[in-house]
Scaffold this active site. Structure first.
Site, PDB file in Angstrom:
ATOM      1  CB  CYS A  88      -0.730   0.128   1.804  1.00 56.49           C
ATOM      2  SG  CYS A  88      -1.763   1.587   1.887  1.00 56.49           S
ATOM      3  CD  GLU A  89       0.239   5.108  -4.235  1.00 57.86           C
ATOM      4  OE1 GLU A  89       1.873   4.750  -4.620  1.00 57.86           O
ATOM      5  OE2 GLU A  89      -0.890   5.971  -4.864  1.00 57.86           O
ATOM      6  CG  HIS A  91      -0.686   2.531   5.693  1.00 56.29           C
ATOM      7  ND1 HIS A  91      -1.777   3.318   4.366  1.00 56.29           N
ATOM      8  CD2 HIS A  91      -0.919   4.111   6.702  1.00 56.29           C
ATOM      9  CE1 HIS A  91      -2.569   3.796   5.223  1.00 56.29           C
ATOM     10  NE2 HIS A  91      -2.560   4.560   6.539  1.00 56.29           N
ATOM     11  CB  CYS A 160      -2.912  -0.145   5.833  1.00 54.77           C
ATOM     12  SG  CYS A 160      -3.738   0.141   4.646  1.00 54.77           S
TER      13      CYS A 160
HETATM   14 ZN    ZN Z   1      -2.852   1.836   3.601  1.00 52.94          ZN
END
Ligand code: ZN
Length: 198
Positions: A88-89, A91, A160
């Protein structure tokens, strides 16, 4: 192993050093001692891991597709349950799940089934958003094969959401992109989605 080769081919030593230094800084900032035994090699391990799991930043997913021709095959080709791991960019922690990739070839222009898995892999190995990844996979197939239709569905769990924030472990996010005949024709759309959901 391929991974080691990619490492030595694509990753400059100075880039690996930059990652190592940054991880050391993060350890210091969270109140850890990066020189204690358990953490001593962590920056270099993380640097090696990052060059592997972010190797897609140096790849264009569509380059994974090689074109082959067949006798006019005018039925849907679907590869289901291609497992993937991405980051995930927002987090920089993982999201992971399965991709289902389908297309309806035009004039017998097809690609090997394993190439579809490679497209997914190339799109996954970068700081990513599930929505954008879904579109990138569809676009790669459109650009290379110009098919009559493309359908890409991704199902993923986002760490996340599971381990921080609202802490909803096990919830899955589904994204889909339907193009060409799968977008415009109701019957074709229903057919491809029923194949994917089986
Ligand atoms: Zn995330």
């Amino acid at each position: 192993m391929t991974i080691t080769k990619e490492l030595s081919n694509n990753t400059k030593v100075e880039d690996k050093n930059k990652i190592e230094n940054a991880i050391r800084e993060i350890l210091l900032a969270i109140g850890e001692n990066p020189d204690r035994t358990g953490l001593l090699l962590t920056p270099s391990r993380v640097a090696r891991m990052y060059t592997e799991i972010f190797s897609g930043t140096k790849q264009d997913p569509k380059d994974e597709i090689t074109i082959t021709y067949t006798e006019n095959h005018d039925e849907i080709i679907l590869v289901r349950d291609i497992s993937f791991y991405s980051m995930c960019e927002h987090h920089l922690i993982p999201f992971f799940g399965q991709a289902h990739v389908a297309y309806l070839p035009r004039n017998g222009v097809i690609t090997g089934l394993s190439k579809l898995a490679r497209v997914v892999e190339a799109a996954a190995r970068r700081p990513q958003l599930q929505e954008r990844m879904t579109t990138q996979i569809a676009n790669a197939i459109i650009e290379k094969l110009n098919p009559v239709g493309v359908a890409v569905v991704l199902e993923a769990e986002h760490m996340c959401m599971s381990m921080r924030g609202i802490k909803k472990a096990g919830s899955r996010t589904i994204t889909s992109v339907l193009k060409g005949i799968f977008e415009t024709n109701q019957a074709s759309r229903a057919e491809v989605l029923s194949l994917i959901r089986k």
